[in-house]
Motif scaffolding. Structure first.
Motif, short mmCIF file in Angstrom:
data_model
loop_
_atom_site.label_atom_id
_atom_site.label_comp_id
_atom_site.label_asym_id
_atom_site.label_seq_id
_atom_site.Cartn_x
_atom_site.Cartn_y
_atom_site.Cartn_z
N GLY A 1 -21.67 20.21 -9.09
CA GLY A 1 -20.71 20.92 -9.92
C GLY A 1 -21.22 21.06 -11.34
O GLY A 1 -22.06 20.27 -11.80
N PRO A 2 -20.75 22.07 -12.07
CA PRO A 2 -21.25 22.35 -13.41
C PRO A 2 -20.69 21.40 -14.46
O PRO A 2 -19.59 20.88 -14.33
N ALA B 1 -23.77 28.34 -23.58
CA ALA B 1 -23.53 27.47 -22.44
C ALA B 1 -22.05 27.38 -22.08
O ALA B 1 -21.70 27.22 -20.91
N GLN B 2 -21.16 27.48 -23.08
CA GLN B 2 -19.73 27.35 -22.82
C GLN B 2 -19.23 28.47 -21.90
O GLN B 2 -18.49 28.21 -20.94
N SER B 3 -19.62 29.68 -22.17
CA SER B 3 -19.17 30.80 -21.32
C SER B 3 -19.78 30.70 -19.93
O SER B 3 -19.13 31.03 -18.93
N GLN C 1 -17.83 27.99 -18.01
CA GLN C 1 -16.52 28.46 -17.56
C GLN C 1 -16.66 29.36 -16.34
O GLN C 1 -15.85 29.30 -15.41
N HIS C 2 -17.69 30.20 -16.34
CA HIS C 2 -17.95 31.09 -15.21
C HIS C 2 -18.26 30.27 -13.95
O HIS C 2 -17.68 30.53 -12.87
N LEU C 3 -19.14 29.28 -14.08
CA LEU C 3 -19.52 28.48 -12.92
C LEU C 3 -18.37 27.59 -12.45
O LEU C 3 -18.18 27.40 -11.25
N LYS D 1 -17.97 37.85 -7.06
CA LYS D 1 -17.59 37.52 -8.43
C LYS D 1 -18.53 36.52 -9.09
O LYS D 1 -18.88 36.66 -10.27
N CYS D 2 -18.93 35.50 -8.34
CA CYS D 2 -19.85 34.48 -8.86
C CYS D 2 -21.05 34.39 -7.94
O CYS D 2 -21.07 33.63 -6.97
#
Length: 221
Positions: free
Chosen positions: A28-29, A71-73, A76-78, A193-194
């Motif tokens: 997990g991220p 890295a923050q964006s 959040q995406h991951l 989407k991901c």
């Protein structure tokens, strides 16, 4: 085993690095990991390994990374993708992270968590004198734990010149991991989407195929 490639010492180290990094991806991220991934260390290991079949997926992952300026964006995406695909979604989890979820029971029904594969993995660890860290609250057949076990077999096999361990690693990749990872990867193909996780699953399958099909013993490296 029939040799499809011969692994040099550099290939061995790159392969171990890939397994370590990919195990981290499927734990997990987190923000630190996302910062590191934007600097592309995980892809650097693939570049060292120079596997042609991985080139297309690596290019696509690099394109994804370039879409994020911080890295923050990216985190959040991951995180959204990880939770939705693997942990909880109202439409049902696309691809559980546990081997037991891909095993059929005797009556043909899908097995649940802590099925026979989990028990088998627990026995494998104990036979090697291994145990899960107390801070790991996952079943022993979690995808990342199985990758870490494969890492152990290869790393110790190469460092100790133990071809039995290397052969065991190849067999484990071929007979235990590949069958369910192939299903895992197939379930993620439709995800739009991901795309990061479907691509990583595709790379993992390719790496397992290499380990399963190549003669990785020290005498041939």
């Amino acid at each position: 085993m029939k040799a499809s490639i011969k692994l040099t010492e550099d290939h061995q180290q790159a392969l171990l690095e890939i397994l370590k990094e990919m195990a981290g991806v499927f734990w997990g991220p987190d923000l630190k990991k996302c910062t590191e991934m934007l600097q592309e260390p995980i892809l650097g290991a693939f570049d060292k390994f120079a596997v042609q079949r991985c080139a297309g997926d690596i290019h696509k992952i690099k394109s994804i990374l370039k879409q994020f300026t911080n890295a923050q964006s990216f985190f959040q995406h991951l995180e959204e993708g990880y939770v939705r695909l693997f942990i909880s979604d109202r439409k049902g989890v696309a691809a559980p992270l546990y081997e037991s979820c891909y095993a059929n029971s005797e009556d043909g029904e899908k097995a649940l968590l802590m099925g026979a594969p989990a028990i088998d993995m627990k026995n494998r660890y104990e036979l090697k004198g291994l145990s899960l860290s107390k801070d790991i609250r996952e079943p022993p057949d979690h995808i990342s734990i199985e990758m870490e076990y494969l890492y152990f077999l290869l790393a110790k096999g190469w460092s100790d010149n133990d071809n039995d361990l290397i052969d065991e690693a190849s067999t484990f990749a071929a007979e235990i991991m590949l069958p369910w990872i192939s299903q895992f990867q197939a379930r993620l193909v439709v995800e739009k989407k991901c795309r990061f996780y479907p691509l990583m699953a595709s790379l993992l399958k390719a790496i397992l195929e290499i380990i399963a099909g190549s003669n990785c013993s020290i005498k041939d490296a």
